[in-house]
Structure formats: structure tokens, C-alpha cells
Design an enzyme around this catalytic site. Sequence first.
Site, PDB file in Angstrom:
ATOM      1  N   THR A  27       6.321   4.004   0.666  1.00  0.00           N
ATOM      2  CA  THR A  27       6.806   4.170   1.583  1.00  0.00           C
ATOM      3  C   THR A  27       8.200   3.414   1.465  1.00  0.00           C
ATOM      4  O   THR A  27       7.903   2.239   1.054  1.00  0.00           O
ATOM      5  CB  THR A  27       6.156   4.090   2.671  1.00  0.00           C
ATOM      6  OG1 THR A  27       5.368   2.444   2.599  1.00  0.00           O
ATOM      7  CG2 THR A  27       5.428   5.248   2.765  1.00  0.00           C
ATOM      8  N   ILE A  52      -0.740   1.468   9.454  1.00  0.00           N
ATOM      9  CA  ILE A  52      -1.992   1.955   9.082  1.00  0.00           C
ATOM     10  C   ILE A  52      -2.289   0.578   9.071  1.00  0.00           C
ATOM     11  O   ILE A  52      -3.607   1.034   9.817  1.00  0.00           O
ATOM     12  CB  ILE A  52      -2.316   3.174   8.665  1.00  0.00           C
ATOM     13  CG1 ILE A  52      -1.360   4.725   8.542  1.00  0.00           C
ATOM     14  CG2 ILE A  52      -3.890   3.704   8.561  1.00  0.00           C
ATOM     15  CD1 ILE A  52      -1.285   5.469  10.194  1.00  0.00           C
ATOM     16  N   CYS A  78       2.046  -1.868  -0.693  1.00  0.00           N
ATOM     17  CA  CYS A  78       1.576  -1.537   0.480  1.00  0.00           C
ATOM     18  C   CYS A  78       2.425  -2.068   1.852  1.00  0.00           C
ATOM     19  O   CYS A  78       2.199  -3.314   1.709  1.00  0.00           O
ATOM     20  CB  CYS A  78      -0.232  -1.372   0.770  1.00  0.00           C
ATOM     21  SG  CYS A  78       0.044  -0.870   2.428  1.00  0.00           S
TER      22      CYS A  78
HETATM   23  C1  LIG Z   1       0.029   7.590   7.200  1.00  0.00           C
HETATM   24  C2  LIG Z   1       0.581   7.451   5.367  1.00  0.00           C
HETATM   25  C3  LIG Z   1      -0.664   6.386   4.941  1.00  0.00           C
HETATM   26  C4  LIG Z   1      -0.439   6.253   3.382  1.00  0.00           C
HETATM   27  N1  LIG Z   1      -1.186   5.421   3.131  1.00  0.00           N
HETATM   28  C5  LIG Z   1      -1.335   4.914   2.051  1.00  0.00           C
HETATM   29  C6  LIG Z   1      -1.756   4.367   1.138  1.00  0.00           C
HETATM   30  O1  LIG Z   1      -3.557   4.103   1.739  1.00  0.00           O
HETATM   31  N2  LIG Z   1      -2.089   3.791  -0.313  1.00  0.00           N
HETATM   32  C7  LIG Z   1      -1.116   4.356  -0.512  1.00  0.00           C
HETATM   33  O2  LIG Z   1      -0.692   4.022  -2.244  1.00  0.00           O
HETATM   34  N3  LIG Z   1      -0.088   4.946   0.110  1.00  0.00           N
HETATM   35  C8  LIG Z   1       0.065   5.564   0.861  1.00  0.00           C
HETATM   36  N4  LIG Z   1       0.438   6.373   1.698  1.00  0.00           N
HETATM   37  C9  LIG Z   1       2.149   5.970   0.980  1.00  0.00           C
HETATM   38  C10 LIG Z   1       1.957   7.552   0.559  1.00  0.00           C
HETATM   39  O3  LIG Z   1       1.312   7.871  -0.275  1.00  0.00           O
HETATM   40  C11 LIG Z   1       3.855   8.117  -0.719  1.00  0.00           C
HETATM   41  O4  LIG Z   1       3.688   6.821  -1.644  1.00  0.00           O
HETATM   42  C12 LIG Z   1       4.838   7.913   0.143  1.00  0.00           C
HETATM   43  O5  LIG Z   1       4.293   8.524   1.915  1.00  0.00           O
HETATM   44  C13 LIG Z   1       5.510   8.987   0.081  1.00  0.00           C
HETATM   45  O6  LIG Z   1       5.514  10.348   0.206  1.00  0.00           O
HETATM   46  P1  LIG Z   1       6.116  11.415   0.712  1.00  0.00           P
HETATM   47  O7  LIG Z   1       7.217  11.152   1.060  1.00  0.00           O
HETATM   48  O8  LIG Z   1       5.462  12.675  -0.144  1.00  0.00           O
HETATM   49  O9  LIG Z   1       5.086  11.190   2.298  1.00  0.00           O
HETATM   50  C14 LIG Z   1       0.841   6.538   3.086  1.00  0.00           C
HETATM   51  C15 LIG Z   1       1.462   7.405   3.825  1.00  0.00           C
HETATM   52  C16 LIG Z   1       1.053   7.878   5.296  1.00  0.00           C
HETATM   53  C17 LIG Z   1       2.343   8.566   5.691  1.00  0.00           C
END
Ligand SMILES: Cc1cc2nc3c(=O)[nH]c(=O)nc-3n(C[C@H](O)[C@H](O)[C@H](O)COP(=O)(O)O)c2cc1C
Lengths: 278, 286
Positions: free
Chosen positions: B176, B54, B113
Amino acid sequence: MHADSAKASAARVLDVIRLTPAHFRIDIESEHVSAASIPGQFVMVRPLPAVTDPLLGRPLAVLGRDTAASSFSLLFTPAGRGTRILAEAAPGDTVHVNGPLGTGFDFSAFDEIALIGGGTGIAPLYFLAAEARAAGKTVHLVLGARTCDSLPFTGSFSPDERFHCATDDGSRGFHGSAVDAFFHLVADRIASNRRPVGLFAAGPVPMMKALVSATREMGISLQVSLEARMACGIGVCRGCVIPARTPHPLYGHLTRAVCADGPVFDASVIDWERLPDV
Amino acid sequence: MTASGTFGFGIEFMEYGDISALGAVVTKSITLEPRAGNEPPRIYETPSGMLNSIGLENPGLEFFKEKILPQVVSAGATMVVNIAGESPDEYGEIAGELSADDGIAALEVNAGCPNVDRGGMTFGRDPGMLADLVAAVCASTELPIIAKLTPNVADIVPLVEAAGRAGASAVTVMNTLLGMSVDVRKRVPHIKRGKAGLSGPAIRPVAVRMAFEAAQTGVPVVGAGGISDLDSAMQFFLVGARAVEVGTWNFADPAFIFRLPGLISDFLEQQGETNLGAYIGSLKSG
Ligand SMILES: Cc1cc2nc3c(=O)[nH]c(=O)nc-3n(C[C@H](O)[C@H](O)[C@H](O)COP(=O)(O)O)c2cc1C
Ligand SMILES: Cc1cc2nc3c(=O)[nH]c(=O)nc-3n(C[C@H](O)[C@H](O)[C@H](O)COP(=O)(O)OP(=O)(O)OC[C@H]3O[C@@H](n4cnc5c(N)ncnc54)[C@H](O)[C@@H]3O)c2cc1C
Ligand code: FES
């Protein structure tokens, strides 16, 4: 106890009908979607019981609704796994539905409207045609397809001098694109009527680009329904953004989220040069 | 809690449930200046997961403080603001603008990030740099700091310890996992920038393992990565996480997170536990 919200919940499949070799219609029971949808809006659909693969809901435009039966319909072409699973659903199955989502078409300012579409994106145009006719508007529908017979519902629109099918081979209907058909068969007629006229389009991006450049000089209002890969459908993941010519009214960026700012946009908002064709 | 970037600013989810009933709403990362984000395509679904690039699209600190924050606070949500920047000073500057008076409960520092050219993951890979970053933020605000760590490291333990020593009240494990997917016919990456962050159930075992390792240090851990049901949330608690964040699954089912607290209570009752604290970290050896 752990109830779903009205907007995102399990819903019962009432029927799945194969309309043409490529098109399926699915009828789903949902009081909320049935009552709240307007043409152009979409829902995110997932199989139930919940699986993680496919993971995300699939965005599909609302095709129509039956408020008496508290149901709504979708029209789709199986493209990959998510839509194939949907095609295999049976009456009585449940699916997860989130919606209705996004913006809809606004035809209130017009007496006469022309709908131009092609490909898998035509579902919202059928819904728009039905609602606009119910509101007493004159509706022209021009759809492009490989052959006229490959279009769903041609029966319910023809014989009607306001329905036109444009085909590549000209076997039946107009020989050429939907945009050409609009200019040859409809444009002069609606221009001579001197009534407030609006154009509405849904379909492949190249078709819409052709329509935008052909209508730019006409000074006519054009609303388009766009598609993009989506994850959330509600404006939070920022995965579906497209380039815009005008700053976002809230955030000021030269972008729009297709799911939340659209999928229906005024064509003048989109930066068509920078918009990818797929 | 909600995972940053998957729940907007909370307002978008008010039609799906009561955001004041959640542990906390963690915002999308906020940067000093507005960011328009990366060129599309930005997302691509993979088996039980998704890739995203993103590029921290967000409206910037000023707009957030003036237009968004008051709305979320008045909805009664416990607010955790996630912040991102290109240097420790910039993180500090943002932190200095956010305080408990604004209705904020804590700051989560995005030190991982993968989708930006500057800042982002570089801070989260080196214990010394991470410590400087956390210290700079702590010096600028009275709010509790949660350091959000990237899993794209060989060993997370030194980073957890560095964050804890520098003043972080907790660490979020994890952001991620760096990934990539390509179209074999068109011969291009599925995501415009090529590499992207993988999230969703596909990364869950990696996240559980890292939360487990992080919890051994004694620094409080917020678990995140692939939570999609009660069982997956409980896995993080069992390996020692004190709280969990739901991310990608909010996209699949935006109402799930509102059901989760009730599901956890029911589960604890079935397990004969009177409170979550007793369950946390109660993993027995195989
Ligand atoms: C579309 C998307 C946008 C994300 N944007 C951010 C962000 O702006 N800041 C951040 O710290 N993590 C961001 N993340 C990471 C998530 O907060 C999370 O740590 C990661 O996706 C793992 O958790 P999940 O598997 O439940 O999604 C983003 C994840 C996704 C999928
Ligand atoms: C607002 C909107 C309305 C739509 N309305 C309809 C409709 O009424 N009828 C219809 O047949 N199709 C419609 N589509 C396209 C439909 O969403 C895709 O065909 C579908 O998501 C493909 O999923 P799949 O699992 O079958 O295919 P896969 O190729 O396996 O999908 C993989 C991923 O790509 C995404 N994807 C693939 N193609 C598209 C596409 N064209 N648009 C958006 N995402 C895509 C999927 O959502 C999924 O995340 C619409 C798309 C949008 C955005
Ligand atoms: S699909 Fe998530 S912002 Fe549009």
C-alpha cells in the site's frame, strides 16, 4: 459461463419506497438471501454496473423477507453517498448483493422477548419481531425516536399494547429514552410472568451502554446488534474489530470482528468501556 | 493470485468460488507470535480507494500451521504464505517452520507494511537491509521467495535488484501507498494511528508504473495495486508482470477473482494470442 456465486451476485430491485422523510425501504429479488437470512444478519450492497467510487459495499441489516416472492427488504436512512445512490434506485435496476452475512439473534430459548432499539439500527428488530411472533413468542417492542410519527411501520404494530414508542418530547408515547421506557412499561410485566425472557437491542452505542449497565444486575440475557465501519463484511480485512472481554474462541485475542463474529453478540462478550461511542 | 490481507486464509472465500482454481492463495501476513492489531478505527474509504491500518492482526505462526494451513491445503489451493517480522532473524525463524512438506508453494516476504512500529517498511526502503532480509529467509527454507516491496520509496529499481541478487525468485510490486485523511470538523485523523496504507483503484497508475520499472530489471514481477476488472489486470501483464494479485476488490466483489482467469483467456483469444506469455511485456512505445 462466468457465473456469480449464489452468495455474491447481481440482484434486481423490485421496489423502492419512501416510508417516512428519513426512511427508505428497498425490496430486492434474491432467492438465496430470501431463503437463508435470519434476523440480525446483514448484506453488503453496491450499485451496478460496478463503479470504483463508492468502492465498497454498504452493510445493511435484513428488514424482512418474502420467501414466496424470493425477495428480501432493507430499511435505510440515507446517510452519505452509498445510501443516497440506493435511495435513488428504481424498480428494474440491479445492485450487487453479498449475503446474508454474520450472526443472527437466537430467540429459541425464550418464551417472551423484549426488543429495544433506536436510530437507524432498528431494521433487524422488525425482522426479529416478525419471525419470533411467527414462532409463537410473546414480543415486546420498544423504539426510541424524536417523534412517534418519524418511525416507520408504527401502523403495522399499533394498536398493540406490546409496542411502545419513546420520544424526546413526549408528544406521543413515552417521554424519555427507549431504555427508560423499557424499565417503566415492560420490565416489571415480564419479570412477573416468570417465563424465560430475553432482551434484544439494536441502536446507537450510548443507548446500548445504558441498557447494559441497567440490566447487568438483573441477570437477564441480552443480545445486541452492533455496527462498525466495514470493508469486506466476511472477516478477512480485520477492519471492523471491536474490544472484547473474553478471548476469541478460535484466536484467543480480546477482540471480535463485528461482521463475522457478530453483528449480533451476547452483551457480556463486549468490552463496553473500551468500545467507542461512534 | 490473491493479495495478502484481503483474502483471509482462503477458507473464507470457499462459498464464493473454487480456491483451487486460483493461481495461488496468498495468506494474510503471519508473524511469529499472535498479533491483536491496532486500535480502531482501522479503515476509511477514500475516492476509489481505502486507507487501512490493521497492524498485522493474525493468529500467529503456530496456530496458523496447526489449525489453518491443513484446511486450506486440503481444499487444494496453491498456498503462498506471506510472512512478517521485526528482524531478519525473526523472518528466518518463521521461514524455517514452513516447508513444501506442509503443502506450501512459496513464501511472500512482507517487506513493506506501513502500519507497524517495528519492522515493516524499514526493511523495504534500504537495498542493503532488504538484501539481508531476503538472504536470511532464503537461508532458512528451500521454498521459492517472493519479496513484497513497498512503493514508499523514491526509486524501486535498486530494491528490486537487491532482492533479486539476494535470492528472491520474484518481487511483488506493490504494497500500500502511505496516505492520510482527516476529519475537518472533529479535527482528528480518520484512522486512529493517523497515517495508513492506501489501496484500491486509486493507486493503480502508481502500481502499474512501478511494476513497469521493476520488470525492466529482469527480476520476475508480481503486479498488485488497484486491480478491479479485466482491463486493470491486463495492464500489469502488458508492462511485464508475470502474475497479478487482486486485493481490495475482493472486498467489493468476492466472486470477481474466480472469474478473472476465464476473462483473461477470452481476452487473449480476442487479441489473437495463444498464451499469456506472449502478451506479457508486449507494450509498444506510445
Ligand atoms: C485491509 C488490508 C490488509 C492488508 N494486509 C496486508 C498484509 O497483511 N500483508 C501484506 O503484505 N499486504 C497487505 N495488504 C496489502 C495488499 O496485499 C496489496 O498489496 C495492496 O492492498 C495493493 O493492492 P490492491 O490495491 O489490489 O488492494 C493489505 C491491504 C489491505 C487493503
Ligand atoms: C451490520 C450493519 C448493519 C447496518 N444496518 C443498517 C440498516 O439496516 N439501515 C441503515 O440505515 N443503516 C445501517 N447500517 C449503517 C450503514 O451501513 C451506513 O449508514 C452506511 O454504510 C453509510 O454509507 P454511506 O455511503 O451512505 O455514507 P458515507 O458516510 O459516505 O460512508 C462512508 C463509509 O463509512 C461507512 N459507514 C458510515 N457510517 C457507518 C455506520 N453507521 N456503520 C457502518 N459503516 C458506516 C460506510 O460503509 C462507508 O465505507 C448498518 C451498518 C452495519 C455495520
Ligand atoms: S469488515 Fe472486514 S473483517 Fe469485518
